[in-house]
Design a protein around this motif. Structure first.
Motif, PDB file in Angstrom:
ATOM      1  N   MET A   1      67.170  65.935  48.355  1.00 52.20           N
ATOM      2  CA  MET A   1      68.236  66.161  49.462  1.00 52.20           C
ATOM      3  C   MET A   1      67.544  65.421  50.924  1.00 52.20           C
ATOM      4  SD  MET A   1      70.659  69.210  50.763  1.00 52.20           S
ATOM      5  CE  MET A   1      69.539  69.916  52.094  1.00 52.20           C
ATOM      6  N   GLN A   2      68.560  64.387  51.491  1.00 51.89           N
ATOM      7  CA  GLN A   2      67.983  64.085  52.453  1.00 51.89           C
ATOM      8  C   GLN A   2      67.936  64.995  53.718  1.00 51.89           C
ATOM      9  OE1 GLN A   2      69.716  60.730  54.272  1.00 51.89           O
ATOM     10  NE2 GLN A   2      68.056  59.383  54.132  1.00 51.89           N
ATOM     11  N   LYS A   3      66.934  65.295  54.529  1.00 54.60           N
ATOM     12  CA  LYS A   3      66.910  66.168  55.585  1.00 54.60           C
ATOM     13  C   LYS A   3      67.494  65.311  56.841  1.00 54.60           C
ATOM     14  CE  LYS A   3      63.031  68.869  54.485  1.00 54.60           C
ATOM     15  NZ  LYS A   3      61.873  67.888  54.102  1.00 54.60           N
ATOM     16  N   ILE A   4      68.728  65.807  57.334  1.00 54.17           N
ATOM     17  CA  ILE A   4      69.387  65.074  58.258  1.00 54.17           C
ATOM     18  C   ILE A   4      69.461  65.876  59.593  1.00 54.17           C
ATOM     19  CG2 ILE A   4      71.390  63.668  59.256  1.00 54.17           C
ATOM     20  CD1 ILE A   4      71.876  62.991  56.304  1.00 54.17           C
ATOM     21  N   ALA A   5      69.142  65.530  60.785  1.00 52.47           N
ATOM     22  CA  ALA A   5      69.301  66.405  62.002  1.00 52.47           C
ATOM     23  C   ALA A   5      70.226  65.671  62.953  1.00 52.47           C
ATOM     24  CB  ALA A   5      68.053  66.737  62.562  1.00 52.47           C
ATOM     25  N   ILE A   6      71.013  66.462  63.665  1.00 50.01           N
ATOM     26  CA  ILE A   6      71.658  66.159  64.992  1.00 50.01           C
ATOM     27  C   ILE A   6      70.840  66.268  65.982  1.00 50.01           C
ATOM     28  CG2 ILE A   6      73.934  66.014  66.216  1.00 50.01           C
ATOM     29  CD1 ILE A   6      74.393  65.218  63.239  1.00 50.01           C
ATOM     30  N   TYR A   7      70.879  65.535  67.008  1.00 52.29           N
ATOM     31  CA  TYR A   7      70.107  65.525  68.280  1.00 52.29           C
ATOM     32  C   TYR A   7      71.225  65.275  69.287  1.00 52.29           C
ATOM     33  CZ  TYR A   7      66.633  65.299  72.064  1.00 52.29           C
ATOM     34  OH  TYR A   7      66.110  65.624  73.330  1.00 52.29           O
ATOM     35  N   PRO A   8      71.948  66.567  69.760  1.00 52.70           N
ATOM     36  CA  PRO A   8      72.956  66.184  70.557  1.00 52.70           C
ATOM     37  C   PRO A   8      72.804  66.694  72.050  1.00 52.70           C
ATOM     38  CG  PRO A   8      72.883  68.706  70.001  1.00 52.70           C
ATOM     39  CD  PRO A   8      71.753  67.774  69.241  1.00 52.70           C
ATOM     40  N   GLY A   9      73.486  65.848  72.703  1.00 55.20           N
ATOM     41  CA  GLY A   9      73.343  66.329  74.499  1.00 55.20           C
ATOM     42  C   GLY A   9      74.050  65.424  75.170  1.00 55.20           C
ATOM     43  N   SER A  10      73.851  65.593  76.486  1.00 51.55           N
ATOM     44  CA  SER A  10      74.738  64.530  77.368  1.00 51.55           C
ATOM     45  C   SER A  10      73.884  63.646  77.516  1.00 51.55           C
ATOM     46  CB  SER A  10      74.917  65.468  78.680  1.00 51.55           C
ATOM     47  OG  SER A  10      75.241  66.962  78.389  1.00 51.55           O
ATOM     48  N   PHE A  11      72.535  63.384  77.632  1.00 53.23           N
ATOM     49  CA  PHE A  11      71.930  62.164  77.600  1.00 53.23           C
ATOM     50  C   PHE A  11      72.246  61.357  78.984  1.00 53.23           C
ATOM     51  CE2 PHE A  11      71.778  63.241  73.109  1.00 53.23           C
ATOM     52  CZ  PHE A  11      70.452  63.450  73.001  1.00 53.23           C
ATOM     53  N   ASP A  12      72.432  62.107  79.997  1.00 56.89           N
ATOM     54  CA  ASP A  12      73.108  61.325  81.492  1.00 56.89           C
ATOM     55  C   ASP A  12      71.745  61.478  82.405  1.00 56.89           C
ATOM     56  OD1 ASP A  12      74.923  60.563  82.900  1.00 56.89           O
ATOM     57  OD2 ASP A  12      75.622  62.555  83.804  1.00 56.89           O
ATOM     58  N   PRO A  13      70.919  60.627  82.441  1.00 54.02           N
ATOM     59  CA  PRO A  13      70.453  59.635  81.201  1.00 54.02           C
ATOM     60  C   PRO A  13      69.611  60.173  80.512  1.00 54.02           C
ATOM     61  CG  PRO A  13      69.457  59.190  83.247  1.00 54.02           C
ATOM     62  CD  PRO A  13      70.047  60.239  83.614  1.00 54.02           C
ATOM     63  N   VAL A  14      69.180  59.284  79.195  1.00 57.30           N
ATOM     64  CA  VAL A  14      68.026  59.798  78.516  1.00 57.30           C
ATOM     65  C   VAL A  14      66.751  59.779  79.203  1.00 57.30           C
ATOM     66  CG1 VAL A  14      67.772  57.097  77.804  1.00 57.30           C
ATOM     67  CG2 VAL A  14      67.048  58.929  76.244  1.00 57.30           C
ATOM     68  N   THR A  15      65.926  60.457  78.950  1.00 59.85           N
ATOM     69  CA  THR A  15      64.489  60.577  79.602  1.00 59.85           C
ATOM     70  C   THR A  15      63.422  60.390  78.615  1.00 59.85           C
ATOM     71  OG1 THR A  15      64.134  62.907  79.382  1.00 59.85           O
ATOM     72  CG2 THR A  15      65.405  62.451  81.264  1.00 59.85           C
ATOM     73  N   ASN A  16      62.136  60.331  79.116  1.00 56.48           N
ATOM     74  CA  ASN A  16      60.998  60.172  78.128  1.00 56.48           C
ATOM     75  C   ASN A  16      60.999  61.518  77.370  1.00 56.48           C
ATOM     76  OD1 ASN A  16      60.515  57.743  79.051  1.00 56.48           O
ATOM     77  ND2 ASN A  16      58.695  58.087  80.243  1.00 56.48           N
ATOM     78  N   GLY A  17      61.345  62.669  78.053  1.00 55.62           N
ATOM     79  CA  GLY A  17      61.173  64.010  77.174  1.00 55.62           C
ATOM     80  C   GLY A  17      62.078  63.941  76.037  1.00 55.62           C
ATOM     81  N   HIS A  18      63.381  63.323  76.019  1.00 60.02           N
ATOM     82  CA  HIS A  18      64.116  63.026  74.842  1.00 60.02           C
ATOM     83  C   HIS A  18      63.503  62.196  73.928  1.00 60.02           C
ATOM     84  CE1 HIS A  18      67.520  63.702  77.980  1.00 60.02           C
ATOM     85  NE2 HIS A  18      67.586  64.715  77.227  1.00 60.02           N
ATOM     86  N   LEU A  19      63.001  61.069  74.200  1.00 54.84           N
ATOM     87  CA  LEU A  19      62.275  60.295  73.357  1.00 54.84           C
ATOM     88  C   LEU A  19      61.123  60.941  72.745  1.00 54.84           C
ATOM     89  CD1 LEU A  19      61.644  57.041  75.372  1.00 54.84           C
ATOM     90  CD2 LEU A  19      63.500  57.489  74.067  1.00 54.84           C
ATOM     91  N   ASP A  20      60.409  61.876  73.316  1.00 56.52           N
ATOM     92  CA  ASP A  20      59.156  62.624  72.647  1.00 56.52           C
ATOM     93  C   ASP A  20      59.648  63.503  71.621  1.00 56.52           C
ATOM     94  OD1 ASP A  20      56.609  63.643  72.792  1.00 56.52           O
ATOM     95  OD2 ASP A  20      57.589  65.551  73.524  1.00 56.52           O
ATOM     96  N   ILE A  21      60.846  64.083  71.892  1.00 60.13           N
ATOM     97  CA  ILE A  21      61.604  65.029  70.792  1.00 60.13           C
ATOM     98  C   ILE A  21      62.088  64.279  69.636  1.00 60.13           C
ATOM     99  CG2 ILE A  21      63.562  66.692  70.551  1.00 60.13           C
ATOM    100  CD1 ILE A  21      61.543  67.976  72.269  1.00 60.13           C
ATOM    101  N   VAL A  22      62.450  62.974  69.808  1.00 58.19           N
ATOM    102  CA  VAL A  22      62.952  62.362  68.638  1.00 58.19           C
ATOM    103  C   VAL A  22      61.870  61.949  67.884  1.00 58.19           C
ATOM    104  CG1 VAL A  22      64.279  60.181  67.966  1.00 58.19           C
ATOM    105  CG2 VAL A  22      65.247  61.619  69.564  1.00 58.19           C
ATOM    106  N   GLU A  23      60.880  61.085  68.844  1.00 50.54           N
ATOM    107  CA  GLU A  23      59.630  60.736  68.005  1.00 50.54           C
ATOM    108  C   GLU A  23      58.889  61.903  67.071  1.00 50.54           C
ATOM    109  OE1 GLU A  23      56.793  59.114  70.595  1.00 50.54           O
ATOM    110  OE2 GLU A  23      55.779  58.195  69.165  1.00 50.54           O
ATOM    111  N   ARG A  24      59.062  63.091  67.521  1.00 50.86           N
ATOM    112  CA  ARG A  24      58.145  64.160  66.912  1.00 50.86           C
ATOM    113  C   ARG A  24      59.297  64.629  65.760  1.00 50.86           C
ATOM    114  NH1 ARG A  24      56.851  67.268  71.632  1.00 50.86           N
ATOM    115  NH2 ARG A  24      56.505  68.943  70.108  1.00 50.86           N
TER     116      ARG A  24
END
Ligand code: PNS
Length: 162
Positions: A1-24
């Motif tokens: 089974m594919q492991k799929i995650a939703i990363y939800p948010g306002s992203f107003d605007p996207v920050t390097n902190g968000h990028l770090d979470i997605v990367e990891r």
């Protein structure tokens, strides 16, 4: 089974902190869907289209990431996407209470979707979209906290104020 995650948010605007979470998060999940909440009651600084453009541009180096918008309940949206997890970043203690509430409510609504928290990298522990906007508004240098496109857009938006 594919492991799929939703990363939800306002992203107003996207920050390097968000990028770090997605990367990891990509070490754990086969696919991450970054989803912007369409919230008509919340006054956003950037329009959804702009937020989406900045997200896509700043995450273009990642494979297995998709972008979308959603409204209504997050767990309903996650189910539609066949996602089995919700990914959230956790910064300092101040995030904990809200995140705990959100995770428990989501679990109550949909027991088979798990919320997974990743601790934000130490470098980004005090980075938030709202504090970045405030610093940018008064001409503060926030270049190393946001992707280049966001730095540009913030400068443009606030240019008329200086
Ligand atoms: O970036 P944010 O503003 O902290 O993200 C909050 C978000 C989008 C995760 C949250 O507001 C959300 O999921 N909203 C959709 C409605 C919902 O399902 N709420 C939780 C259960 S009541």
């Amino acid at each position: 089974m594919q492991k799929i995650a939703i990363y939800p948010g306002s992203f107003d605007p996207v920050t390097n902190g968000h990028l770090d979470i997605v990367e990891r998060g990509l070490y754990i999940f086969d696919k991450i869907i970054v989803a912007i909440l369409l919230n008509p009651t919340k006054n956003s600084f950037f329009a959804v289209e702009e937020r989406m453009e900045m997200l896509k541009d700043s995450m273009k180096q990642f494979k297995n990431v998709e972008f979308d918008t959603f409204d209504g309940l997050l767990v309903d949206y996650a189910r539609q996407c066949k996602a089995n997890a919700i990914l959230r970043g956790m910064r300092a203690v101040s995030d904990f209470e809200y995140e705990f509430q959100l995770a428990l409510m989501n679990r109550r609504l949909q027991r088979d979707i798990q919320t997974v928290f990743l601790m934000t990298g130490l470098r980004w522990i005090f980075t938030s979209s709202s504090i970045i906007k405030e610093a940018a508004q008064f001409g503060g240098d926030i270049e190393d906290m946001v992707p280049p496109i966001v730095n540009e857009r913030l400068k443009q938006k606030y240019a008329h104020e200086h």
